[in-house]
Design an enzyme around this catalytic site. Structure first.
Site, PDB file in Angstrom:
ATOM      1  N   SER A 125      28.539 -17.300  29.402  1.00 25.80           N
ATOM      2  CA  SER A 125      29.186 -17.960  28.268  1.00 25.80           C
ATOM      3  C   SER A 125      28.545 -19.328  28.071  1.00 25.80           C
ATOM      4  CB  SER A 125      30.687 -18.106  28.565  1.00 25.80           C
ATOM      5  OG  SER A 125      31.326 -18.882  27.582  1.00 25.80           O
ATOM      6  N   LYS A 151      27.087 -14.805  25.517  1.00 25.38           N
ATOM      7  CA  LYS A 151      28.184 -15.192  24.613  1.00 25.38           C
ATOM      8  C   LYS A 151      27.968 -16.650  24.240  1.00 25.38           C
ATOM      9  CE  LYS A 151      32.956 -16.452  25.835  1.00 25.38           C
ATOM     10  NZ  LYS A 151      34.184 -15.963  26.512  1.00 25.38           N
ATOM     11  N   LYS A 153      29.717 -20.009  22.107  1.00 29.56           N
ATOM     12  CA  LYS A 153      30.914 -20.558  21.479  1.00 29.56           C
ATOM     13  C   LYS A 153      30.561 -20.947  20.048  1.00 29.56           C
ATOM     14  CE  LYS A 153      33.662 -20.559  25.115  1.00 29.56           C
ATOM     15  NZ  LYS A 153      34.958 -19.857  25.128  1.00 29.56           N
ATOM     16  N   ASP A 178      32.448 -16.468  20.614  1.00 34.53           N
ATOM     17  CA  ASP A 178      33.844 -16.767  20.960  1.00 34.53           C
ATOM     18  C   ASP A 178      34.282 -17.997  20.172  1.00 34.53           C
ATOM     19  OD1 ASP A 178      36.321 -17.200  22.093  1.00 34.53           O
ATOM     20  OD2 ASP A 178      35.603 -17.403  24.168  1.00 34.53           O
ATOM     21  N   GLU A 203      35.180 -12.920  19.653  1.00 31.64           N
ATOM     22  CA  GLU A 203      36.331 -13.168  20.526  1.00 31.64           C
ATOM     23  C   GLU A 203      37.280 -14.194  19.898  1.00 31.64           C
ATOM     24  OE1 GLU A 203      35.040 -14.046  24.504  1.00 31.64           O
ATOM     25  OE2 GLU A 203      37.009 -14.709  25.171  1.00 31.64           O
ATOM     26  N   ASP A 228      41.444 -12.724  23.540  1.00 30.75           N
ATOM     27  CA  ASP A 228      41.498 -13.459  24.806  1.00 30.75           C
ATOM     28  C   ASP A 228      42.879 -14.137  24.851  1.00 30.75           C
ATOM     29  OD1 ASP A 228      41.267 -15.379  26.834  1.00 30.75           O
ATOM     30  OD2 ASP A 228      39.404 -16.252  26.139  1.00 30.75           O
ATOM     31  N   LYS A 252      41.744 -11.934  31.792  1.00 32.47           N
ATOM     32  CA  LYS A 252      41.670 -13.015  32.783  1.00 32.47           C
ATOM     33  C   LYS A 252      42.964 -12.924  33.565  1.00 32.47           C
ATOM     34  CE  LYS A 252      39.168 -16.214  29.726  1.00 32.47           C
ATOM     35  NZ  LYS A 252      39.311 -17.395  28.829  1.00 32.47           N
ATOM     36  N   GLY A 280      36.258 -15.621  32.092  1.00 31.33           N
ATOM     37  CA  GLY A 280      36.111 -16.643  33.126  1.00 31.33           C
ATOM     38  C   GLY A 280      36.765 -17.930  32.681  1.00 31.33           C
TER      39      GLY A 280
HETATM   40  O1  OSB Z   1      37.557 -18.727  25.987  1.00 31.76           O
HETATM   41  O2  OSB Z   1      36.628 -17.584  27.492  1.00 31.76           O
HETATM   42  C1  OSB Z   1      37.052 -18.664  27.100  1.00 31.76           C
HETATM   43  C2  OSB Z   1      36.222 -21.385  29.650  1.00 31.76           C
HETATM   44  C3  OSB Z   1      37.379 -22.112  29.634  1.00 31.76           C
HETATM   45  C4  OSB Z   1      38.386 -21.751  28.780  1.00 31.76           C
HETATM   46  C5  OSB Z   1      38.240 -20.650  27.945  1.00 31.76           C
HETATM   47  C6  OSB Z   1      37.080 -19.888  27.967  1.00 31.76           C
HETATM   48  C7  OSB Z   1      36.042 -20.289  28.811  1.00 31.76           C
HETATM   49  C8  OSB Z   1      34.750 -19.630  28.852  1.00 31.76           C
HETATM   50  C9  OSB Z   1      33.920 -19.871  30.086  1.00 31.76           C
HETATM   51  O3  OSB Z   1      34.272 -18.996  27.930  1.00 31.76           O
HETATM   52  C10 OSB Z   1      33.669 -18.667  30.904  1.00 31.76           C
HETATM   53  C11 OSB Z   1      33.074 -19.084  32.223  1.00 31.76           C
HETATM   54  O4  OSB Z   1      31.873 -19.330  32.266  1.00 31.76           O
HETATM   55  O5  OSB Z   1      33.817 -19.170  33.218  1.00 31.76           O
HETATM   56 MG    MG Z   2      37.554 -16.778  25.159  1.00 28.08          MG
END
Ligand code: OSB
Ligand code: MG
Length: 359
Positions: A125, A151, A153, A178, A203, A228, A252, A280
């Protein structure tokens, strides 16, 4: 603990993370550890390390202390009287799963009922970057490292152009975005433009606590919606699938109240042919290893957000750290419990505060 990179999402940016660890002990000397996914602020979901501390101390720990458990599954029955506070419950529940696995000399994967796979598929991510060249550099590094899907953001104004740039250079990588709830249904037209980039999924485009609007968006776009934030329980997962709010679910454990609920959601989704993957929360090796074990359950068919410890931390809390091979796979530890050593001297060095409760 300081992060090796600044991680920016549509809801904010972090350069370090505070971790609440829960360690449980039985009177006969068994022990287990759980990591809470909460952050210091309520920008991803409502819980914070502060609310988690309060709820564990005042409500959850008293339900657990002094009780006899025959199985880790019983934990949920005791904790479920408390409404919400999934992250707090999950931290304690994970510690109890780890305790049982350690006591029985089984890996967490085996105790959960994993399918015996020795490797899981890793994705990565990537946060919002300063500009497109900076993003391209990050993507190139992670593709070269072998990660099986990328992925990124996105947020309004930093979305289609990013995907366009990546697709120009990497036409065939498995790619997804995402939004962390940065859009509304009025953006459906813009979100439909992602359809031209053959993304695996988008996402959580809409509100963190919504499934209805997502069910209205999905028929307007071809890209599968992955939820999510909205999926905080097995019931929420079932409802979201029933109304067509998503084609894919990010699981998660911290967000859904723990490993048992994660297992339930993957079973519900598998039953309805909805793929799931493991998200994550920038975990240390402790929470990261639990994610590795969770991903051996049969419903986990897509690469998750579990990547190498070294991406996040100069020095993780476990030895060895979680590592990813050149084909983007992580080995599932076979030893008891989490399967790697927790380096308690490092935990100690980072500890800001400790509470101890006894029955
Ligand atoms: O939306 O998946 C998410 C991290 C913190 C809060 C929300 C998210 C995330 C990540 C990071 O996308 C995933 C990772 O590398 O642990
Ligand atoms: Mg997410």
């Amino acid at each position: 603990m300081p992060l090796r990179f600044r991680f920016e999402t549509s809801f904010g940016a972090v350069t370090e993370k505070s971790f609440l660890l829960a360690q449980v002990f039985t009177s006969d000397g068994a022990t287990g550890v759980g990591e809470c996914v909460a952050e210091d602020d309520p920008y991803y979901l409502p819980e914070t390390n502060g609310t988690v501390t309060h709820v564990i101390r005042d409500f959850l720990a008293p339900l657990i202390l002094g009780h006899t458990f025959e199985s880790p599954e019983e934990t949920w029955n005791r904790l479920s009287a408390i409404r919400g506070h999934e992250m707090a419950k999950a931290a304690l529940e994970m510690a109890i799963w780890d305790l049982f696995a350690n006591a029985r000399g089984q890996s967490l994967s085996a105790l959960l009922g994993g399918d015996g796979r020795e490797l899981i598929s890793a994705g990565v991510s990537i946060g919002l970057q300063e500009d497109i060249p900076a993003l391209m550099k990050k993507v190139a590094v992670e593709v070269a490292a072998g990660y099986q899907r990328i992925k990124i953001k996105i947020k309004p104004g930093k979305d289609l152009d990013l995907v366009h740039a990546i697709r120009n250079e990497f036409p065939n990588i498995r790619l997804m975005v995402d939004a962390n709830s940065a859009y509304t249904l009025e953006d459906a037209g813009r979100l439909r433009q992602f359809d031209g980039f053959h993304l695996m999924m988008i996402e959580q485009p809409l509100a963190w606590n919504d499934i209805i609007q997502h069910s209205k968006l999905q028929p307007q776009i071809a890209t599968p919606i992955c939820l999510d934030e909205s999926i905080t329980s097995p019931a929420a997962a079932e409802s979201a699938i029933d109304i067509g709010a998503c084609g894919i679910i990010n699981i998660k454990a911290g967000r859904v109240g723990g490993l048992l609920n994660s297992r339930r959601i993957q079973a519900i989704a598998a039953d309805r042919r909805i793929p799931v993957w493991c998200g994550g929360m920038l975990e240390t090796g402790i929470g990261r290893l639990a994610n590795v074990h969770l991903q051996t359950l049969p419903g986990f068919t897509l690469p998750g957000d579990t990547s190498a410890s070294a991406r996040y931390f100069e020095q993780d809390l476990i030895e060895p750290g979680v590592s990813v091979d050149e084909s983007g796979r992580i080995a599932v530890p076979k030893g008891p419990g989490l399967g790697h050593e927790i380096v308690w001297s490092r935990v100690e060095r980072h500890t800001l505060h400790r509470d101890v409760w006894t029955a």
